[in-house]
Design an enzyme around this catalytic site. Structure first.
Site, PDB file in Angstrom:
ATOM      1  N   SER A  16      -3.891   6.954  -7.448  1.00  0.00           N
ATOM      2  CA  SER A  16      -2.835   7.739  -8.084  1.00  0.00           C
ATOM      3  C   SER A  16      -1.524   7.526  -7.324  1.00  0.00           C
ATOM      4  CB  SER A  16      -3.256   9.214  -8.129  1.00  0.00           C
ATOM      5  OG  SER A  16      -2.321   9.985  -8.841  1.00  0.00           O
ATOM      6  N   HIS A  43      -3.362   6.546 -12.230  1.00  0.00           N
ATOM      7  CA  HIS A  43      -2.575   7.564 -12.920  1.00  0.00           C
ATOM      8  C   HIS A  43      -1.162   7.031 -13.122  1.00  0.00           C
ATOM      9  CE1 HIS A  43      -5.308  10.948 -11.140  1.00  0.00           C
ATOM     10  NE2 HIS A  43      -5.893  10.307 -12.144  1.00  0.00           N
ATOM     11  N   ASP A 134      -8.770  14.115  -8.280  1.00  0.00           N
ATOM     12  CA  ASP A 134      -9.456  13.302  -9.284  1.00  0.00           C
ATOM     13  C   ASP A 134     -10.215  12.173  -8.587  1.00  0.00           C
ATOM     14  OD1 ASP A 134     -10.261  12.482 -11.786  1.00  0.00           O
ATOM     15  OD2 ASP A 134      -8.423  11.363 -12.210  1.00  0.00           O
TER      16      ASP A 134
END
Length: 201
Positions: A16, A43, A134
């Site tokens: 991310s 992401h 995540d």
């Protein structure tokens, strides 16, 4: 194209915030004959367009966005398209517009969990830099199904939150500095790794 080496069948990478440098380091260090398919969830915003180009310019392997029902073949790096969940099925990918998970679509947890279901102990899960948790639950599932877990050493991560969460969820994961992960993966081809050791053990 050579057949995949015996051993692992898929490398699943979740990343991310701060991910571009980490991903470029990863793909640049994989050799041209790296025979294990690599699936990446980064992401990013819905209108992101350049990620594959930025990875391709430093990779020996072919990089592209995964498409629905696309076959998973060795020697390729598949990137989740923006605003789609990337699901791993036995031998191919599927895309989904289901609701975001942990505010993310694509979700790392979704991709990891599907990889664990489809490839079980043939999966290597990797969590790199990022600003949320995540990937932690999905990495736990990969290891519970017999797969192998790698986490970027938080000390080398641009944002430490995601690797720290992964280590809490999977304390037996192998923790490596970012610069050492590509060589580790290159050396893993064709063999199984012993169980990871707990951090600090």
């Amino acid at each position: 194209m050579a057949a995949p080496a015996r051993g692992y069948g898929l490398v699943a990478v979740g990343v991310s915030a701060g991910g571009l440098l980490a991903l470029r380091t990863l793909v640049a260090g994989l050799p041209a004959d790296f025979g294990i398919p690599v699936a990446v969830v980064q992401h990013r915003s819905k209108d992101s367009e350049l990620l594959c180009d930025l990875l391709q310019e430093c990779s020996h392997l072919e990089v592209g966005e995964a498409s629905d029902k696309e076959a998973i073949v060795p020697g390729r790096i598949y990137v989740a398209p923006p605003d789609y969940h990337l699901l791993v099925e036995p031998g191919y990918f599927a895309l989904s517009t289901d609701e975001p998970v942990r505010f993310s679509r694509p979700s790392i947890d979704v991709m990891f969990a599907s990889a664990a279901d489809a490839y079980a102990l043939d999966t290597i899960g990797i969590v790199l830099t990022g600003a949320n948790a995540d990937g932690a639950r999905g990495l736990r599932k990969i290891v519970d199904r017999g797969g192998h877990a790698l986490v970027q050493d938080p000390a080398t991560a641009e944002v430490k939150v995601m690797p720290q969460a992964a280590i809490r969820a999977v304390p037996e994961a192998c923790v490596l500095p970012m610069a050492e992960i590509p060589a580790y993966l290159a050396g893993i081809r064709g063999r199984r790794m012993p169980p990871c050791r707990k951090v600090g053990a």
